[in-house]
Scaffold this active site. Sequence first.
Site, PDB file in Angstrom:
ATOM      1  N   ASP A  72      41.817  40.131  60.183  1.00  0.00           N
ATOM      2  CA  ASP A  72      41.313  40.217  61.555  1.00  0.00           C
ATOM      3  C   ASP A  72      40.360  41.400  61.602  1.00  0.00           C
ATOM      4  OD1 ASP A  72      40.834  40.643  64.241  1.00  0.00           O
ATOM      5  OD2 ASP A  72      42.934  40.497  64.855  1.00  0.00           O
ATOM      6  N   TYR A 121      26.648  38.735  74.784  1.00  0.00           N
ATOM      7  CA  TYR A 121      26.352  38.347  73.404  1.00  0.00           C
ATOM      8  C   TYR A 121      25.072  39.026  72.911  1.00  0.00           C
ATOM      9  CZ  TYR A 121      25.527  35.354  69.343  1.00  0.00           C
ATOM     10  OH  TYR A 121      25.304  34.894  68.074  1.00  0.00           O
ATOM     11  N   THR A 139      19.225  29.184  67.676  1.00  0.00           N
ATOM     12  CA  THR A 139      20.399  28.384  68.014  1.00  0.00           C
ATOM     13  C   THR A 139      20.695  27.446  66.847  1.00  0.00           C
ATOM     14  OG1 THR A 139      19.793  28.458  70.354  1.00  0.00           O
ATOM     15  CG2 THR A 139      21.417  26.824  69.691  1.00  0.00           C
TER      16      THR A 139
END
Length: 251
Positions: A53, A145, A177
């Site tokens: 993590d 973001y 994208t």
Amino acid sequence: MSELTGLRALVTGGAAGIGLATAQLLATSGAQVAVLDLAPDDLPAGLRAYQADVTDDISVRSATDAAADALGGIDILVNNAGIGAIGSVEDNDDAQWHRVLDVNVLGMVRATRAALPHLRRSERAAIVNIGSIAATAGLPQRALYSASKGAVLSLTLAMAADYVREGIRVNCVNPGTADTPWVGRLLDQADDPAAERAALNTRQPMGRLVTADEVAAAIVYLASPAAASVTGTALAVDGGMQGLRLRPAGQ
């Protein structure tokens, strides 16, 4: 890319999307590859899996050291792990801001700190951070973001300056994208997924989404000895979105 033979690579967030495409391309190009991910399940043959993590420093250090032991060192670090966020500055609460910055920015810091002792022992050390077109272009509904990826771009430049004299190159790739599972989930949530996909395609001058494999190719180039004189660079893989200003079609 045959120059990757014998190199050892570590890819964070390498179990899906751009990370998985990168890990596979590194492996087929001759590198030994370890993947760090929250759930590194069902990876293709040839990739070593380590659960970690990136918001937990101990977890990252433990997995990185285990991967380095198994590989015999680390030459390449790909800081790919990241999460998205939708909304303007009004829409995301403080907890979400902390969460996204913790993963997207501090996650890279933790992975880099853990890998640096191993990278310093490499004669061909390279770090590639995964940024975004959101770092260099104003996109609607991407305030949080974009802030995180703007930080990644600045972090890349600072890291490149800090480590260039140690022979460690640091660059980033800024995808447009991309056609990844995360974008697919966003499209599925739209009122009209087909119309939303068409709008995303149109936003990029080439008229389509970037593929994960295209982004992976840029990452592997920057990680390879073929880019031995490239450091402190942001390579856009965005279908021309950042640099091109086209007239409307037919004009």
